[in-house]
Scaffold this motif. Structure first.
Motif, short mmCIF file in Angstrom:
data_model
loop_
_atom_site.label_atom_id
_atom_site.label_comp_id
_atom_site.label_asym_id
_atom_site.label_seq_id
_atom_site.Cartn_x
_atom_site.Cartn_y
_atom_site.Cartn_z
N GLY A 50 0.64 -1.17 -0.08
CA GLY A 50 -0.04 -0.01 -0.47
C GLY A 50 1.13 1.47 -0.01
N VAL A 51 2.34 1.26 1.22
CA VAL A 51 2.51 2.13 0.83
C VAL A 51 3.57 2.81 -0.57
CG1 VAL A 51 5.22 3.17 1.76
CG2 VAL A 51 3.16 2.27 3.07
N GLU A 52 3.57 1.07 -1.20
CA GLU A 52 4.43 1.14 -2.02
C GLU A 52 3.33 2.51 -2.95
OE1 GLU A 52 5.50 -2.27 -3.14
OE2 GLU A 52 7.46 -1.89 -1.72
N LEU A 53 2.61 1.70 -3.57
CA LEU A 53 1.31 2.35 -4.32
C LEU A 53 1.44 3.37 -4.34
CD1 LEU A 53 -0.59 2.18 -6.81
CD2 LEU A 53 -2.29 0.72 -5.15
N ASN A 54 0.86 4.27 -2.72
CA ASN A 54 0.29 5.32 -2.29
C ASN A 54 1.78 6.07 -3.23
OD1 ASN A 54 -0.98 7.29 -1.26
ND2 ASN A 54 0.02 7.34 0.33
N GLU A 55 2.94 5.36 -3.20
CA GLU A 55 3.99 6.96 -3.32
C GLU A 55 4.47 7.06 -5.15
OE1 GLU A 55 6.86 8.55 -2.48
OE2 GLU A 55 5.33 8.21 -0.92
N LYS A 56 3.36 6.11 -5.94
CA LYS A 56 3.17 5.74 -7.16
C LYS A 56 2.41 6.60 -7.41
CE LYS A 56 5.63 1.07 -7.92
NZ LYS A 56 4.69 -0.03 -8.64
N LEU A 57 1.54 6.64 -6.52
CA LEU A 57 0.38 7.14 -7.49
C LEU A 57 0.51 9.21 -5.93
CD1 LEU A 57 -3.16 5.56 -5.28
CD2 LEU A 57 -2.48 6.57 -8.19
N LYS A 58 0.88 9.29 -5.60
CA LYS A 58 1.65 10.70 -5.62
C LYS A 58 2.68 11.48 -7.13
CE LYS A 58 1.75 10.79 -0.20
NZ LYS A 58 2.51 10.60 1.28
N ASN A 59 3.62 10.63 -7.01
CA ASN A 59 4.29 10.74 -8.63
C ASN A 59 3.91 11.20 -9.39
OD1 ASN A 59 6.83 10.49 -6.45
ND2 ASN A 59 7.17 8.49 -7.38
N LEU A 60 2.73 10.40 -9.88
CA LEU A 60 1.72 10.12 -11.10
C LEU A 60 0.81 12.02 -11.22
CD1 LEU A 60 0.92 8.65 -13.72
CD2 LEU A 60 -1.57 7.70 -11.87
N CYS A 61 0.37 12.13 -9.42
CA CYS A 61 0.14 13.37 -9.15
C CYS A 61 0.27 14.40 -9.48
CB CYS A 61 -0.89 13.39 -8.06
SG CYS A 61 -1.82 14.80 -7.76
N LYS A 62 1.93 14.20 -9.14
CA LYS A 62 3.33 15.29 -9.72
C LYS A 62 2.77 16.06 -10.57
CE LYS A 62 5.59 15.09 -5.08
NZ LYS A 62 7.07 14.50 -4.42
N GLU A 63 3.66 14.73 -11.43
CA GLU A 63 3.81 14.91 -13.00
C GLU A 63 2.61 15.43 -14.01
OE1 GLU A 63 5.72 14.47 -16.60
OE2 GLU A 63 6.52 13.68 -14.75
N TYR A 64 1.19 14.62 -12.91
CA TYR A 64 -0.04 15.44 -13.62
C TYR A 64 -0.23 17.53 -13.06
CZ TYR A 64 -5.31 16.68 -13.82
OH TYR A 64 -6.44 17.21 -13.91
N GLU A 65 0.00 17.41 -11.97
CA GLU A 65 -0.16 18.34 -11.74
C GLU A 65 1.20 19.53 -12.24
OE1 GLU A 65 1.08 18.75 -7.50
OE2 GLU A 65 -1.53 17.80 -6.95
N LYS A 66 2.42 18.66 -12.92
CA LYS A 66 3.26 20.12 -14.02
C LYS A 66 2.90 19.43 -15.17
CE LYS A 66 7.22 18.05 -12.25
NZ LYS A 66 8.45 17.38 -12.53
N GLU A 67 1.87 18.77 -15.80
CA GLU A 67 1.50 18.85 -17.19
C GLU A 67 -0.17 20.29 -17.00
OE1 GLU A 67 2.64 17.94 -20.34
OE2 GLU A 67 4.81 16.67 -18.89
N HIS A 68 -0.06 19.91 -15.81
CA HIS A 68 -1.44 20.91 -15.85
C HIS A 68 -0.84 22.37 -16.32
CE1 HIS A 68 -5.83 21.96 -15.19
NE2 HIS A 68 -5.76 20.89 -15.63
N LYS A 69 0.03 22.24 -15.55
CA LYS A 69 0.11 23.91 -15.19
C LYS A 69 1.13 24.02 -16.74
CE LYS A 69 3.64 26.72 -13.56
NZ LYS A 69 4.73 26.67 -12.43
N LEU A 70 1.85 23.77 -17.09
CA LEU A 70 2.11 24.13 -18.27
C LEU A 70 0.97 24.34 -19.87
CD1 LEU A 70 4.85 21.79 -19.49
CD2 LEU A 70 5.32 23.62 -18.91
#
Length: 86
Positions: A50-70
């Motif tokens: 669960g911790v591993e998947l949660n980290e992957k989701l957080k990283n995915l969210c950061k990438e999404y936010e970067k793309e959204h900002k662009l």
């Protein structure tokens, strides 16, 4: 009861939140102490997974936010050009 990591629906990307849970009630809701609430899990995993998947989701969210900002920057610039706002 063995601790588990639960993921439940959320209204913002990635549309899931996750946290350790340890108690279940008669309605099948799990208690997430980090959020001080009862949740209905979409997915339950052992803590480590669960911790591993949660980290992957957080990283995915950061990438999404970067793309959204662009995208926002691009279309705001196009809007300014279209209506000639300086």
């Amino acid at each position: 009861m063995k601790k588990l990591f639960a993921f439940w629906k959320y209204d913002q990307f990635p549309y899931l939140l996750g946290a350790p849970v340890s108690k279940i009630n008669e309605k099948g809701m799990w208690h997430a102490p980090n959020y001080q609430m009862w949740v209905k899990p979409q997915k339950l995993l052992p803590i480590k997974q669960g911790v591993e998947l949660n980290e992957k989701l957080k990283n995915l969210c950061k990438e999404y936010e970067k793309e959204h900002k662009l995208i926002d920057e691009k279309f705001n610039k196009l809007l300014e050009e279209l209506v000639e706002i300086k």
